[in-house]
Design a protein around this motif. Structure first.
Motif, PDB file in Angstrom:
ATOM      1  N   SER A  13       0.825  -1.215   0.000  1.00 22.63           N
ATOM      2  CA  SER A  13       0.000   0.000   0.000  1.00 22.63           C
ATOM      3  C   SER A  13       0.855   1.259   0.000  1.00 22.63           C
ATOM      4  CB  SER A  13      -0.960  -0.002   1.200  1.00 22.63           C
ATOM      5  OG  SER A  13      -0.242  -0.035   2.400  1.00 22.63           O
ATOM      6  N   TRP A  14       2.148   1.123  -0.066  1.00 24.83           N
ATOM      7  CA  TRP A  14       3.056   2.266  -0.126  1.00 24.83           C
ATOM      8  C   TRP A  14       3.797   2.226  -1.472  1.00 24.83           C
ATOM      9  CZ3 TRP A  14       3.317  -1.816   3.245  1.00 24.83           C
ATOM     10  CH2 TRP A  14       4.345  -2.735   3.039  1.00 24.83           C
ATOM     11  N   PRO A  15       4.293   3.381  -1.923  1.00 32.33           N
ATOM     12  CA  PRO A  15       5.014   3.412  -3.201  1.00 32.33           C
ATOM     13  C   PRO A  15       6.326   2.634  -3.110  1.00 32.33           C
ATOM     14  CG  PRO A  15       4.669   5.642  -2.329  1.00 32.33           C
ATOM     15  CD  PRO A  15       4.183   4.682  -1.301  1.00 32.33           C
ATOM     16  N   LEU A  16       6.697   2.010  -4.210  1.00 31.52           N
ATOM     17  CA  LEU A  16       7.975   1.302  -4.301  1.00 31.52           C
ATOM     18  C   LEU A  16       8.833   2.005  -5.339  1.00 31.52           C
ATOM     19  CD1 LEU A  16       6.701  -2.396  -4.313  1.00 31.52           C
ATOM     20  CD2 LEU A  16       7.714  -1.137  -2.396  1.00 31.52           C
ATOM     21  N   ILE A  27      12.568   4.868 -10.815  1.00 28.44           N
ATOM     22  CA  ILE A  27      11.203   4.417 -11.067  1.00 28.44           C
ATOM     23  C   ILE A  27      10.460   4.462  -9.748  1.00 28.44           C
ATOM     24  CG2 ILE A  27       9.785   2.415 -11.687  1.00 28.44           C
ATOM     25  CD1 ILE A  27      12.173   1.601 -13.519  1.00 28.44           C
ATOM     26  N   SER A  28       9.239   4.953  -9.767  1.00 32.29           N
ATOM     27  CA  SER A  28       8.381   4.938  -8.589  1.00 32.29           C
ATOM     28  C   SER A  28       7.032   4.361  -8.998  1.00 32.29           C
ATOM     29  CB  SER A  28       8.202   6.350  -8.037  1.00 32.29           C
ATOM     30  OG  SER A  28       7.389   6.308  -6.878  1.00 32.29           O
ATOM     31  N   ILE A  29       6.641   3.296  -8.316  1.00 33.28           N
ATOM     32  CA  ILE A  29       5.356   2.650  -8.585  1.00 33.28           C
ATOM     33  C   ILE A  29       4.439   2.995  -7.415  1.00 33.28           C
ATOM     34  CG2 ILE A  29       4.157   0.472  -9.001  1.00 33.28           C
ATOM     35  CD1 ILE A  29       6.858  -0.680  -9.945  1.00 33.28           C
ATOM     36  N   ASN A  35      -1.707  -3.033 -12.814  1.00 34.85           N
ATOM     37  CA  ASN A  35      -1.398  -2.940 -14.248  1.00 34.85           C
ATOM     38  C   ASN A  35      -0.561  -1.699 -14.569  1.00 34.85           C
ATOM     39  OD1 ASN A  35      -2.790  -5.343 -15.085  1.00 34.85           O
ATOM     40  ND2 ASN A  35      -4.689  -4.236 -14.655  1.00 34.85           N
ATOM     41  N   PHE A  36       0.426  -1.430 -13.707  1.00 31.23           N
ATOM     42  CA  PHE A  36       1.343  -0.303 -13.917  1.00 31.23           C
ATOM     43  C   PHE A  36       2.099  -0.552 -15.225  1.00 31.23           C
ATOM     44  CE2 PHE A  36       5.418   1.896 -13.237  1.00 31.23           C
ATOM     45  CZ  PHE A  36       4.969   3.153 -12.870  1.00 31.23           C
ATOM     46  N   PRO A  37       2.004   0.372 -16.193  1.00 31.50           N
ATOM     47  CA  PRO A  37       2.474   0.087 -17.548  1.00 31.50           C
ATOM     48  C   PRO A  37       3.837   0.656 -17.933  1.00 31.50           C
ATOM     49  CG  PRO A  37       1.065   2.000 -17.605  1.00 31.50           C
ATOM     50  CD  PRO A  37       1.167   1.569 -16.150  1.00 31.50           C
ATOM     51  N   LEU A  38       4.559   1.271 -17.017  1.00 28.45           N
ATOM     52  CA  LEU A  38       5.718   2.067 -17.429  1.00 28.45           C
ATOM     53  C   LEU A  38       7.070   1.370 -17.295  1.00 28.45           C
ATOM     54  CD1 LEU A  38       4.569   5.514 -15.997  1.00 28.45           C
ATOM     55  CD2 LEU A  38       4.216   4.552 -18.278  1.00 28.45           C
ATOM     56  N   LEU A  39       7.089   0.044 -17.271  1.00 32.22           N
ATOM     57  CA  LEU A  39       8.357  -0.681 -17.195  1.00 32.22           C
ATOM     58  C   LEU A  39       8.563  -1.480 -18.476  1.00 32.22           C
ATOM     59  CD1 LEU A  39       8.234  -2.099 -13.562  1.00 32.22           C
ATOM     60  CD2 LEU A  39       9.441  -0.083 -14.389  1.00 32.22           C
ATOM     61  N   ASP A 120       8.811  -8.675   6.021  1.00 31.68           N
ATOM     62  CA  ASP A 120       8.231  -7.570   6.788  1.00 31.68           C
ATOM     63  C   ASP A 120       7.176  -6.831   5.962  1.00 31.68           C
ATOM     64  OD1 ASP A 120       9.577  -7.991   9.197  1.00 31.68           O
ATOM     65  OD2 ASP A 120      11.301  -6.809   8.578  1.00 31.68           O
ATOM     66  N   ALA A 121       7.406  -6.692   4.662  1.00 32.83           N
ATOM     67  CA  ALA A 121       6.415  -6.028   3.811  1.00 32.83           C
ATOM     68  C   ALA A 121       5.090  -6.792   3.848  1.00 32.83           C
ATOM     69  CB  ALA A 121       6.927  -5.928   2.373  1.00 32.83           C
ATOM     70  N   GLU A 122       5.171  -8.117   3.792  1.00 32.75           N
ATOM     71  CA  GLU A 122       3.955  -8.931   3.850  1.00 32.75           C
ATOM     72  C   GLU A 122       3.278  -8.794   5.213  1.00 32.75           C
ATOM     73  OE1 GLU A 122       4.997 -12.501   0.724  1.00 32.75           O
ATOM     74  OE2 GLU A 122       5.892 -12.591   2.714  1.00 32.75           O
TER      75      GLU A 122
END
Length: 155
Positions: A13-16, A27-29, A35-39, A120-122
């Motif tokens: 739920s936070w940007p990566l 790159i920031s997702i 369906n982030f399309p910019l990679l 930890d992220a999970e």
């Protein structure tokens, strides 16, 4: 128009963010992006080859990753997997949490939870995902177990 971009989901739920390897800049997702399309395919492959755990997860094959490659055939290709019997990676998402909450037996629930949550992220996403899929209707002992595990996440 066909592009060589790879659609990805941010399972957090936070940007990566990470440094671009097949080009310039970062790159920031966005958090929870779908369906982030910019990679580009080259970028995703470079991130996998250099072992970026956001893509490769805990085992180098995408288990417990923070970024999910949406297209399964493309995921197999990028990870160098053939069409042999390869199971989908273990990912913590709304679908897997919904399946977890549906388990009736405490032993099976705990076994599945242990297999699903390693990072930890999970742990940080666990309770949020559970309430997104109806934890308020689940048995209270399940929610207690999830909260207790989530509290063990290192910030």
């Amino acid at each position: 128009m066909k592009t060589n971009n790879v659609l990805v989901n941010n399972l957090c739920s936070w940007p990566l963010g990470f440094r671009r390897l097949a080009g310039q800049g970062d790159i920031s997702i966005p958090g929870k992006a779908r369906n982030f399309p910019l990679l580009s395919e080259e970028e995703v492959l470079a991130q996998i080859q250099t072992g970026n755990v956001m893509f490769t997860g805990t085992d180098g094959m995408g288990n417990h990753a923070r970024i999910q490659i949406v297209d399964e055939a493309k995921r197999k290709e990028l990870f160098g997997l053939d069409d042999a019997e390869v199971s989908a990676p273990i990912l913590l998402n709304e679908e897997s949490v919904k399946e977890l909450l549906a388990i009736r037996s405490k032993a099976k629930f705990n076994e599945q939870l242990e297999a699903m949550v390693k990072t930890d992220a999970e742990k940080r996403m666990l309770v949020e995902l559970a309430f997104n899929v109806g934890a308020e209707d689940a048995e209270s002992w399940k929610v207690d177990v999830l909260r207790k595990l989530a509290e063990t996440a290192k910030v």
